[in-house]
Enzyme design. Structure first.
Site, PDB file in Angstrom:
ATOM      1  N   GLU A 210       0.827  -1.212   0.000  1.00 26.40           N
ATOM      2  CA  GLU A 210       0.000   0.000   0.000  1.00 26.40           C
ATOM      3  C   GLU A 210       0.859   1.259   0.000  1.00 26.40           C
ATOM      4  O   GLU A 210       0.564   2.229  -0.708  1.00 26.40           O
ATOM      5  CB  GLU A 210      -0.946  -0.002   1.205  1.00 26.40           C
ATOM      6  CG  GLU A 210      -1.985  -1.110   1.181  1.00 26.40           C
ATOM      7  CD  GLU A 210      -3.061  -0.914   0.134  1.00 26.40           C
ATOM      8  OE1 GLU A 210      -3.025   0.103  -0.588  1.00 26.40           O
ATOM      9  OE2 GLU A 210      -3.947  -1.782   0.012  1.00 26.40           O
ATOM     10  N   ASP A 355      -4.304  -9.886  -8.231  1.00 25.66           N
ATOM     11  CA  ASP A 355      -4.637  -9.051  -9.378  1.00 25.66           C
ATOM     12  C   ASP A 355      -3.453  -8.286  -9.963  1.00 25.66           C
ATOM     13  O   ASP A 355      -3.100  -8.430 -11.134  1.00 25.66           O
ATOM     14  CB  ASP A 355      -5.778  -8.096  -9.025  1.00 25.66           C
ATOM     15  CG  ASP A 355      -5.546  -7.351  -7.715  1.00 25.66           C
ATOM     16  OD1 ASP A 355      -4.561  -7.646  -7.008  1.00 25.66           O
ATOM     17  OD2 ASP A 355      -6.363  -6.467  -7.382  1.00 25.66           O
ATOM     18  N   GLU A 459     -18.428  -6.430  -2.942  1.00 24.02           N
ATOM     19  CA  GLU A 459     -17.040  -6.869  -2.814  1.00 24.02           C
ATOM     20  C   GLU A 459     -16.855  -8.301  -3.316  1.00 24.02           C
ATOM     21  O   GLU A 459     -15.847  -8.634  -3.927  1.00 24.02           O
ATOM     22  CB  GLU A 459     -16.577  -6.737  -1.360  1.00 24.02           C
ATOM     23  CG  GLU A 459     -15.088  -6.931  -1.160  1.00 24.02           C
ATOM     24  CD  GLU A 459     -14.244  -5.787  -1.700  1.00 24.02           C
ATOM     25  OE1 GLU A 459     -13.024  -5.799  -1.494  1.00 24.02           O
ATOM     26  OE2 GLU A 459     -14.798  -4.867  -2.346  1.00 24.02           O
ATOM     27  N   GLU A 478     -12.005  -0.149 -10.194  1.00 24.00           N
ATOM     28  CA  GLU A 478     -11.596  -1.107 -11.224  1.00 24.00           C
ATOM     29  C   GLU A 478     -12.539  -1.147 -12.432  1.00 24.00           C
ATOM     30  O   GLU A 478     -12.092  -1.210 -13.584  1.00 24.00           O
ATOM     31  CB  GLU A 478     -11.461  -2.514 -10.609  1.00 24.00           C
ATOM     32  CG  GLU A 478     -10.202  -2.719  -9.792  1.00 24.00           C
ATOM     33  CD  GLU A 478     -10.241  -2.031  -8.431  1.00 24.00           C
ATOM     34  OE1 GLU A 478      -9.180  -1.850  -7.821  1.00 24.00           O
ATOM     35  OE2 GLU A 478     -11.358  -1.672  -7.973  1.00 24.00           O
ATOM     36  N   THR A 564      -0.984   0.776 -10.877  1.00 24.25           N
ATOM     37  CA  THR A 564      -2.150   0.096 -10.328  1.00 24.25           C
ATOM     38  C   THR A 564      -2.957   0.998  -9.405  1.00 24.25           C
ATOM     39  O   THR A 564      -4.103   0.686  -9.085  1.00 24.25           O
ATOM     40  CB  THR A 564      -1.741  -1.196  -9.595  1.00 24.25           C
ATOM     41  OG1 THR A 564      -2.903  -2.002  -9.375  1.00 24.25           O
ATOM     42  CG2 THR A 564      -1.062  -0.877  -8.269  1.00 24.25           C
TER      43      THR A 564
END
Length: 628
Positions: A210, A355, A459, A478, A564
């Site tokens: 993160e 991902d 989710e 996304e 990302t």
């Protein structure tokens, strides 16, 4: 009176039966929109843990693919008739022309301007309220109109503490969005605030992944855009700017380096304390995406400052994970032990935990031109198509269910559950970058259908029951990202209609007094008091760019890619050049997957890197002390 009691009883019974039917079927199959691709689903009740059935797959239904993936026909997409010609993806927009023309074939310029303004206003409503009520804390609580920082009273609250490091997260994460919106004045003010107020010398334990994508990536992006001689956003140079953002990025990266220490596989620990290094009670398990999605930011930093350390450790982690993939399927799991190299989580999918690993294999190749990155991505993509993809081969023709990517066991390829998560909605965008637009169109339609039904993406969504498994929606970007990239690839107005629908849903369902709030429940639209930083850095950015045809990013002769976290970085020749020689061991001479990485582990650290890792870290720390 007795007959009245009977009538009342029957009425009550009818009401109860209606309620029961609603509860059972109210969340059942109901796509709720007309799309030019025709979907016909044929789902049946299945037993997830069926044993001893090796019957070859006969149909193209998802439910019939659940237990027989070892069968050769189950490992590949089911075939359409050999006489059916393969259609271009553009033909997807030709089906049902009358209805399609009426609904989706145009998007007036005036409406485009209106939606662009709406996306801009959405960003500023969140950003301005963050600056007013929350800065310098990390996030805005949009319902209470107050700031949020790390949960110091509960260090185990990783949902908060993995992300919030007491370093003005939302401001940093939003820097390049200000430029995308054309607000150079506020961008300069924000950069100055970051330079003057942000320090990473904090007793904060954060997740390496993160901190890398949200903070390090944004600092690097803003620095590049400030100093890019081609000035895609106009003359935005700051008169007194002296690489302070780059120095901050370097400082943060040095503080993340201890995660790569004392790990026998080269796969990093998931968390570090920015002041003290890896916590003594740190676990030895990390997810594939968390450990394998550092290469873009670390690689750019290395090439900007001419120091290979950061790219070395990030690339070593990627290769260590890659070498642990299954010999049978070529798939990776989602959780690994960083000391033993054993897979703790054997689920292989496209969502949480995996991902961005796939995303960064391709984007690293695009940025750095390293052929090995593309070889890995191509092999991974082939394995995904062979073992995760279910349904018919063609999106809009043939028998059976339309394509869907499911979660499987990495070794057997057998389905392990019947849900997909909202993070998987990034994959159509990645397919666009890989040139597989046909599959991208089809998969995007599946996620948009879910959005149309709930006004958000839950989710987790159970594709067998066709109902949400996990009901919250934290303003994730996304689906918007994939919508934007598909519009750039096809220029089909349908995707502008999708973006308008998403924008209006967000405005209707998530807007609160001081910002936009997480949906706690996508059905009843109850809310949680949190606005994550990616809402401003990604969701609003992609929505704005979708409707802004004349944005400098679209008009510039230079090419750009998004990290990302949605940060803008140029595809630049200088990132394809490096001032050091590769010293990575165990290069794979062919495409055969190695059994493990034990041969690499036996090579001393000195031979792998020229210096012991501890010396590398100390050299970086000494360098940063010299800068202060």
């Amino acid at each position: 009176m007795q007959w009245r009691s009977i009538v009342v009883g029957l009425l009550v019974l009818r009401v109860l039966l209606n309620c029961a039917v609603w509860l059972v079927f109210g969340l059942g199959p109901s796509w709720g929109f007309d799309f030019p691709i025709k979907f016909t689903f044929n789902l049946h009740t299945t037993e997830l843990l069926k044993d001893g059935d090796d019957t070859p797959v006969k149909t193209n239904d998802w439910s019939q693919h659940m237990y027989n993936s070892r069968d050769p026909q189950a490992k590949t997409c089911s075939k359409i008739s050999g006489n059916s010609p393969k259609k271009s993806y553009l033909s997807f927009f030709q089906e049902g022309r009358d209805e399609y023309d009426r609904k989706y074939s145009s998007f007036p310029d005036a409406l485009k301007v209106k939606m662009r303004g709406m996306a801009r206003d959405m960003f500023y409503f969140g950003y301005d309220n963050y600056m007013k009520f929350a800065f310098p804390e990390d996030e805005l609580n949009p319902i209470a109109c107050e700031g949020r920082g790390p949960d110091v009273l509960n260090p185990s609250n990783i949902n908060i503490n993995d992300v919030l490091g007491n370093y003005s997260l939302t401001l940093i994460d939003a820097l390049d969005t200000l430029l995308v919106l054309g607000n150079v004045t506020e961008f300069h003010r924000a950069v100055k605030l970051v330079i003057d107020t942000v320090s990473f010398d904090k007793d904060s334990t954060v997740q390496v992944f993160e901190a890398n994508i949200r903070i390090l990536g944004s600092l690097i992006s803003a620095h590049i855009l400030l100093t890019d001689p081609r000035h895609p956003f106009g003359d935005i140079a700051m008169k007194d700017y002296d690489n302070e953002l780059l120095n901050l990025a370097h400082d943060l990266a040095v503080r993340l380096l201890p995660a790569f220490e004392n790990t026998s596989t080269g796969i990093p620990y998931p968390r570090v304390n920015l002041k003290k290094g890896v916590p003594p009670d740190s676990i030895n398990e990390t997810c594939t995406a968390g450990a394998g999605s550092l290469l873009v930011e670390f690689g750019i930093l290395s090439r900007l400052i001419g120091d290979s350390t950061f790219e070395w450790v990030a690339r070593r982690a990627v290769k260590a994970l890659w070498n642990l993939r299954s010999n049978e399927t070529g798939l990776l799991g989602n959780v690994v032990n960083i000391q033993t190299g054993q897979w703790v989580g054997k689920q292989s999918g496209l969502g949480a935990g995996m991902d961005s690993f796939y995303e960064y294999l391709l984007k690293s190749y695009i940025l750095f031109g390293e052929k090995e990155d593309y070889r890995m991505f191509s092999a991974a993509y082939e394995s995904i198509q062979s073992h995760l993809r279910r349904g018919r081969e063609a999106c809009n023709e043939g028998e059976g269910d339309p394509p869907l990517y499911v979660n499987v066991n990495m070794f057997s390829g057998q389905i392990v559950n019947t849900w997909i998560d909202s993070l998987q909605a990034f994959f159509p965008g990645l397919q666009v970058l890989n040139g597989d637009v046909e599959n991208a169109i089809c998969l995007h339609a599946f996620y948009y259908a879910i959005w149309k039904r709930f006004g958000a993406l839950p989710e987790r969504y159970n594709w067998q029951l066709q109902a949400p498994d996990v009901l919250f929606y934290p303003l994730r970007p996304e689906l918007v990202e994939s919508t934007y990239l598909l519009y750039q690839a096809t220029k089909n107005p349908f995707y502008l209609h999708v973006g308008m629908d998403i924008l209006e849903s967000l405005e209707k369902n998530t807007k609160v007094r001081c910002g936009y709030a997480t949906l706690h429940h996508v059905v009843d639209k109850s809310k949680e008091d949190r606005m994550e930083s990616f809402f401003l850095s990604e969701t609003c950015k992609y929505l704005y760019l979708l409707f802004d045809e004349d944005n400098p990013l679209h008009k510039s002769e230079s090419k750009y890619i998004f990290t990302t976290e949605g940060h803008v970085v140029p595809i630049d020749q200088r990132f394809r050049e490096k001032s050091w020689e590769d010293q990575f061991p165990c290069e794979e001479p062919n495409n055969e997957p190695p059994a493990n990485i034990s041969d690499c582990e036996r090579i001393p650290e000195e031979r792998r890197y020229g210096l012991p890792l501890k010396s590398i870290y100390m050299r970086q720390i000494d360098h940063m002390v010299g800068l202060s």
